[in-house]
Design a protein around this motif. Structure first.
Motif, PDB file in Angstrom:
ATOM      1  N   UNK A  52      36.630  14.193 -26.244  1.00 49.84           N
ATOM      2  CA  UNK A  52      37.203  15.383 -25.620  1.00 49.84           C
ATOM      3  C   UNK A  52      36.265  15.883 -24.540  1.00 49.84           C
ATOM      4  N   UNK A  53      36.795  16.106 -23.357  1.00 49.43           N
ATOM      5  CA  UNK A  53      35.986  16.652 -22.274  1.00 49.43           C
ATOM      6  C   UNK A  53      35.987  18.169 -22.397  1.00 49.43           C
ATOM      7  N   UNK A  54      34.821  18.729 -22.665  1.00 49.78           N
ATOM      8  CA  UNK A  54      34.756  20.166 -22.907  1.00 49.78           C
ATOM      9  C   UNK A  54      35.046  20.985 -21.655  1.00 49.78           C
ATOM     10  N   UNK A  55      34.788  20.402 -20.484  1.00 51.10           N
ATOM     11  CA  UNK A  55      34.994  21.160 -19.255  1.00 51.10           C
ATOM     12  C   UNK A  55      33.911  22.194 -19.008  1.00 51.10           C
ATOM     13  N   UNK A  56      32.851  22.170 -19.843  1.00 49.33           N
ATOM     14  CA  UNK A  56      31.735  23.107 -19.694  1.00 49.33           C
ATOM     15  C   UNK A  56      30.532  22.360 -19.139  1.00 49.33           C
ATOM     16  N   UNK A  57      29.958  22.903 -18.083  1.00 48.60           N
ATOM     17  CA  UNK A  57      28.797  22.286 -17.450  1.00 48.60           C
ATOM     18  C   UNK A  57      27.505  22.947 -17.922  1.00 48.60           C
ATOM     19  N   UNK A  58      26.511  22.112 -18.173  1.00 48.11           N
ATOM     20  CA  UNK A  58      25.171  22.569 -18.519  1.00 48.11           C
ATOM     21  C   UNK A  58      24.325  22.459 -17.248  1.00 48.11           C
ATOM     22  N   UNK A  59      23.797  23.584 -16.774  1.00 43.81           N
ATOM     23  CA  UNK A  59      23.025  23.586 -15.536  1.00 43.81           C
ATOM     24  C   UNK A  59      21.712  24.330 -15.757  1.00 43.81           C
ATOM     25  N   UNK A  60      20.618  23.713 -15.338  1.00 47.22           N
ATOM     26  CA  UNK A  60      19.320  24.374 -15.461  1.00 47.22           C
ATOM     27  C   UNK A  60      18.492  24.132 -14.208  1.00 47.22           C
ATOM     28  N   UNK A  74      12.444  29.348 -16.117  1.00 44.73           N
ATOM     29  CA  UNK A  74      13.554  28.409 -16.283  1.00 44.73           C
ATOM     30  C   UNK A  74      14.821  29.159 -16.657  1.00 44.73           C
ATOM     31  N   UNK A  75      15.905  28.834 -15.977  1.00 44.73           N
ATOM     32  CA  UNK A  75      17.220  29.379 -16.322  1.00 44.73           C
ATOM     33  C   UNK A  75      18.121  28.234 -16.757  1.00 44.73           C
ATOM     34  N   UNK A  76      18.851  28.461 -17.812  1.00 43.06           N
ATOM     35  CA  UNK A  76      19.745  27.448 -18.367  1.00 43.06           C
ATOM     36  C   UNK A  76      21.100  28.099 -18.586  1.00 43.06           C
ATOM     37  N   UNK A  77      22.114  27.661 -17.849  1.00 39.41           N
ATOM     38  CA  UNK A  77      23.416  28.335 -17.818  1.00 39.41           C
ATOM     39  C   UNK A  77      24.552  27.384 -18.138  1.00 39.41           C
ATOM     40  N   UNK A  78      25.602  27.945 -18.730  1.00 43.69           N
ATOM     41  CA  UNK A  78      26.836  27.211 -18.981  1.00 43.69           C
ATOM     42  C   UNK A  78      27.910  27.733 -18.038  1.00 43.69           C
ATOM     43  N   UNK A  79      28.639  26.798 -17.415  1.00 47.28           N
ATOM     44  CA  UNK A  79      29.678  27.156 -16.450  1.00 47.28           C
ATOM     45  C   UNK A  79      30.983  26.433 -16.780  1.00 47.28           C
ATOM     46  N   UNK A  80      32.122  27.069 -16.507  1.00 47.90           N
ATOM     47  CA  UNK A  80      33.367  26.294 -16.462  1.00 47.90           C
ATOM     48  C   UNK A  80      33.288  25.336 -15.285  1.00 47.90           C
ATOM     49  N   UNK A  82      35.361  24.256 -13.194  1.00 47.05           N
ATOM     50  CA  UNK A  82      36.076  24.612 -11.969  1.00 47.05           C
ATOM     51  C   UNK A  82      35.418  25.746 -11.196  1.00 47.05           C
ATOM     52  N   UNK A  83      34.537  26.539 -11.830  1.00 44.21           N
ATOM     53  CA  UNK A  83      33.975  27.701 -11.143  1.00 44.21           C
ATOM     54  C   UNK A  83      32.524  27.517 -10.702  1.00 44.21           C
ATOM     55  N   UNK A  84      31.869  26.426 -11.112  1.00 46.46           N
ATOM     56  CA  UNK A  84      30.461  26.237 -10.754  1.00 46.46           C
ATOM     57  C   UNK A  84      30.290  26.258  -9.240  1.00 46.46           C
ATOM     58  N   UNK A  85      29.285  26.986  -8.706  1.00 48.26           N
ATOM     59  CA  UNK A  85      28.164  27.658  -9.385  1.00 48.26           C
ATOM     60  C   UNK A  85      28.363  29.168  -9.555  1.00 48.26           C
ATOM     61  N   UNK A  86      29.592  29.629  -9.634  1.00 46.98           N
ATOM     62  CA  UNK A  86      29.855  31.055  -9.824  1.00 46.98           C
ATOM     63  C   UNK A  86      30.350  31.312 -11.245  1.00 46.98           C
ATOM     64  N   UNK A  87      30.181  32.546 -11.682  1.00 48.92           N
ATOM     65  CA  UNK A  87      30.727  33.022 -12.953  1.00 48.92           C
ATOM     66  C   UNK A  87      30.281  32.203 -14.166  1.00 48.92           C
ATOM     67  N   UNK A  88      28.989  32.191 -14.467  1.00 53.01           N
ATOM     68  CA  UNK A  88      28.550  31.511 -15.698  1.00 53.01           C
ATOM     69  C   UNK A  88      29.106  32.225 -16.920  1.00 53.01           C
ATOM     70  N   UNK A  89      29.393  31.461 -17.961  1.00 53.26           N
ATOM     71  CA  UNK A  89      29.952  32.063 -19.174  1.00 53.26           C
ATOM     72  C   UNK A  89      28.875  32.400 -20.200  1.00 53.26           C
ATOM     73  N   UNK A  90      27.699  31.797 -20.043  1.00 55.57           N
ATOM     74  CA  UNK A  90      26.626  32.069 -20.992  1.00 55.57           C
ATOM     75  C   UNK A  90      25.300  31.575 -20.425  1.00 55.57           C
ATOM     76  N   UNK A  91      24.238  32.316 -20.736  1.00 53.21           N
ATOM     77  CA  UNK A  91      22.887  31.849 -20.415  1.00 53.21           C
ATOM     78  C   UNK A  91      22.174  31.534 -21.716  1.00 53.21           C
TER      79      UNK A  91
END
Length: 442
Positions: A52-60, A74-80, A82-91
């Motif tokens: 299953x493709x979660x569709x969530x990106x891990x970016x650091x 260091x910043x580590x963020x989760x993004x949808x 389709x919205x990367x690099x705006x509107x992270x859903x969680x840090x």
């Protein structure tokens, strides 16, 4: 309701749940805790989530403080996606924030990230076996981190150290051996000769195995020549691939990457006005004649490295000034992301939720410390400090989850799906073994 389910059916139902729900279910009983932390269940759950493709990106990425002690932030963020690099859903709470040195992500596999850093002997941060002694001597620390379960597992210091050999440089690769269900870290150490050149002396190689919990030398090592070196995680042997002559003669720096299961070459000339950034793809793995040029960038100076390919076809690049930019190979247009950091630190990948490392006894996360009852302390208390192991809320939520999934499932369907999965696993083994050789160097 769950008392009437067989262990096999309960395992099948739980394996369909997201990680957060499964972690809550550990509090239901010791039986559930034992099932969920069992390696066979963890592997079974991974098979479900991997397809299953979660569709969530891990970016650091990392930035350095402007005042002493110049700590890496260091910043580590989760993004949808389709919205990367705006509107992270969680840090995420990135490990080892107290370290003043750069923490590198070697690679990721099955939701597990391999972290690496060098630490001066004077400091005693973290849980790694640091070399105590004269300031300036350092050891190479590494750890495995699963952000889904907030678990960190220590990797002991390698046998080849700065204190024993003096100055050297090294490369790291991380991957998963599906044949032995083992995660491995490969370390290649290059030593200088009397003229301070690193391409004359054959490098030293060490392999860390999570299953055996130790470092060892492989049967053979790579040569000292310029080549693409492959490594089979199963057989633990090295091989070499030819680089196209046109790249060897023209470009000064060549790196490798992986995109959509294919091996890439990223070639860069010296950082001059006539510099060029070129990306090549091996269409048929192991066949030198299948190298194909994807695109060249000659109108934009200072491109440092290729970070990732997006599903949209755009390419994420880092420039020498630490800027993260998008490049569209079709239109050759460049667009800035307004993200600045250490160009080497940018990392982007799809997050795979998994329970891997949950059963590891030597987890060293400050967030997870096991209690005598077998249930993590952070799961025994809520945000107000009240115990929740026996809370009706948790039990009701677990039963609601089971009832919802079970009502839409049928025992025969579960059995049929299991049989189909075993067939697909056998058919995909050859593809999996091919990817093993590439994934560790991604």
């Amino acid at each position: 309701m769950s008392d009437h389910l067989t262990r096999e059916l309960l395992e099948e139902i739980l394996s369909r749940l997201p990680v957060k729900s499964i972690l809550i279910c550990r509090c239901v009983s010791k039986t559930w805790y034992s099932l969920i932390t069992n390696p066979s269940f963890i592997a079974h759950h991974l098979k479900k989530t991997a397809v299953r493709n979660s569709g969530i990106l891990f970016f650091s990425y990392s930035t350095r403080g402007l005042v002493w002690p110049f700590k890496e932030n260091v910043r580590c963020l989760l993004y949808p996606d389709e919205s990367f690099p705006a509107n992270p859903i969680e840090e995420l709470d990135y490990p080892f924030k107290d370290l003043k040195r750069f923490v590198d992500i070697v690679g990721s596999c099955n939701g597990v990230f391999c972290l690496s850093y060098g630490v001066y002997g004077k400091y005693t941060y973290g849980v790694f076996c640091l070399s105590y002694g004269v300031y300036g001597k350092y050891t190479d620390g590494a750890a495995l981190w699963n952000p889904s379960v907030r678990k960190i597992v220590n990797i002991p210091c390698p046998n080849v150290k700065f204190t024993s050999l003096g100055f050297y440089k090294h490369l790291l690769g991380f991957g998963f051996d599906s044949a032995t269900d083992d995660y491995k870290l490969v370390r290649i150490v290059y030593l200088p000769d009397s003229n301070f050149k690193f391409d004359k002396i054959p490098p030293l190689v060490e392999i860390y195995s999570l299953r055996s919990r130790g470092w060892r030398k492989p049967p053979n090592g790579p040569g000292a020549c310029d080549a693409i070196v492959s490594f089979s995680l199963g057989e633990e042997v090295f091989g070499e691939m030819e680089v196209p002559d046109c790249l060897v003669k023209k470009y000064h720096f060549i790196d490798v990457a992986v995109s959509d299961g294919s091996l890439l070459l990223v070639a860069i000339t010296k950082l001059t006005e006539e510099g060029c950034f070129s990306v090549w793809k091996m269409k048929e793995y192991g066949v030198p004649g299948s190298w194909t040029n994807l695109f060249n960038i000659s109108h934009l100076a200072g491109i440092r490295r290729l970070v990732a390919f997006r599903q949209s076809g755009e390419v994420l690049l880092a420039n020498i000034a630490g800027g993260l930019v998008f490049y569209d190979p079709k239109t050759e247009e460049i667009s800035a992301t307004e993200i600045l950091g250490n160009a080497r630190s940018f990392y982007l990948d799809t997050l795979v939720e998994s329970l891997v490392l949950l059963d590891e006894a030597n987890g060293v996360s400050n967030e997870h410390s096991a209690s005598h009852g077998g249930i993590d302390k952070d799961l025994q208390k809520n945000s107000k400090g009240k115990k929740i192991a026996d809370s009706p809320t948790i039990l009701n939520e677990a039963n609601e989850i089971l009832e919802e999934v079970a009502s839409s499932s049928n025992s025969q369907i579960v059995i049929d799906e299991a049989n189909e999965e075993s067939k697909e696993e056998a058919q995909g083994e050859s593809i999996s073994r091919m990817k093993q050789m590439m994934s560790w160097g991604a």
